[in-house]
Design a protein around this motif. Structure first.
Motif, PDB file in Angstrom:
ATOM      1  N   CYS A 120      40.168  15.127   2.160  1.00 49.05           N
ATOM      2  CA  CYS A 120      39.893  13.923   3.186  1.00 49.05           C
ATOM      3  C   CYS A 120      41.169  14.092   4.389  1.00 49.05           C
ATOM      4  CB  CYS A 120      40.446  12.672   2.110  1.00 49.05           C
ATOM      5  SG  CYS A 120      39.078  12.382   1.070  1.00 49.05           S
ATOM      6  N   VAL A 147      38.246  10.427   7.326  1.00 47.50           N
ATOM      7  CA  VAL A 147      38.023  10.138   5.964  1.00 47.50           C
ATOM      8  C   VAL A 147      39.361   9.912   5.375  1.00 47.50           C
ATOM      9  CG1 VAL A 147      37.023  10.781   3.800  1.00 47.50           C
ATOM     10  CG2 VAL A 147      36.026  11.561   5.775  1.00 47.50           C
ATOM     11  N   LEU A 175      32.872  16.148   3.230  1.00 47.08           N
ATOM     12  CA  LEU A 175      33.982  15.441   3.668  1.00 47.08           C
ATOM     13  C   LEU A 175      34.985  15.953   4.889  1.00 47.08           C
ATOM     14  CD1 LEU A 175      34.945  14.364   0.010  1.00 47.08           C
ATOM     15  CD2 LEU A 175      34.153  12.715   1.805  1.00 47.08           C
ATOM     16  N   VAL A 198      35.125   6.791   6.884  1.00 47.96           N
ATOM     17  CA  VAL A 198      35.073   6.780   5.340  1.00 47.96           C
ATOM     18  C   VAL A 198      36.163   6.502   4.497  1.00 47.96           C
ATOM     19  CG1 VAL A 198      33.910   7.953   3.507  1.00 47.96           C
ATOM     20  CG2 VAL A 198      33.091   8.086   5.857  1.00 47.96           C
TER      21      VAL A 198
END
Length: 254
Positions: free
Chosen positions: A113, A94, A87, A43
């Motif tokens: 992240c 991520v 997340l 992501v």
């Protein structure tokens, strides 16, 4: 909020400078969706133009505080906490591409992240205490883990802005790139991770989370409890009113 999936990478782009209620819900839904999507193996989270995310929309928040009092803070756990948990705990890498202003809850999102890249002109700030608040989005734990307790205390208590180079020197981001190179580099990194050992990544993320003294869930729960009480504080109300009036806040300690 936009979401595109290419080469097993989901790119989530925040399209509003601040996190309005609608923007928070859209982000939460997008993050939860890609976390469960087997076609997505990495992501990429970024913003638009010169803003990654300026955090909570203070105009909307001020109106909610005036109308609802402490109930206006219900979204801390419902929206911010859910997004950060998704997340940080999804079994996929991520990448955050911090393209510009990264403040308050926006900084908390970036810290949730796994890998962070920043544009050379990006500016950061914790912001919260400037509005008479304490951190949310897991920042009260994640910032300490990334930059250390002493630096985190200074950044939170003073809420002064800092540069992308500062962020690089403190380990808050891994790379600083010219603005025009940021997204291509972040996308290339996300594609590399998407082609990597997915199971190993998932286990590694879990193991590193376990190394935290307090669990992310405990931190998010504590952050969700505190702002409601702050919403009744004179300092917070005065600070957001001063922000809207473009005047410096005056804190009384109440």
């Amino acid at each position: 909020m936009t979401c595109t999936v290419t080469d097993e990478v989901a790119t989530l782009t925040m399209t509003t400078p601040s996190l309005t209620g609608a923007a928070r819900i859209a982000l939460r839904e997008a993050v939860e969706r890609v976390a469960q999507d087997d076609a997505v193996r990495a992501v990429l989270l970024t913003g638009t133009g010169g803003v990654f995310s300026a955090g909570r929309d203070l105009r909307e928040h001020t109106a909610a505080v005036r109308a609802e009092g402490r109930d206006a803070f219900d979204t801390t756990a419902d929206h911010y906490g859910t997004v950060v948990a998704a997340l940080a705990t999804m079994p996929k890498p991520v990448v955050a591409a911090v393209n510009g202003t990264c403040a308050g809850a926006g900084l908390g999102l970036a810290l949730s992240c796994d890998v962070r890249l920043a544009a050379a002109g990006a500016r950061f700030t914790t912001a919260f205490t400037g509005s008479g608040l304490t951190p949310d989005t897991g920042l009260s734990a994640s910032l300490v883990k990334v930059v250390g307790a002493a630096r985190a205390s200074e950044l939170v208590l003073l809420a002064e802005p800092f540069t992308a180079d500062d962020a690089l020197g403190w380990g808050l981001v891994g790379r600083v790139l010219p603005a025009e190179e940021l997204l291509p580099a972040a996308a290339a990194l996300a594609r590399r991770l998407a082609g990597g050992p997915a199971r190993a990544y998932a286990i590694a993320k879990h193991a590193m989370r376990q190394a935290w003294a307090a669990s992310l869930a405990q931190v998010l729960a504590a952050e969700g409890r505190d702002p409601a009480a702050q919403g009744e504080a004179d300092d917070h109300r005065a600070a957001v009113e001063a922000f809207l009036a473009k005047q410096p806040p005056r804190f009384t300690g109440r």
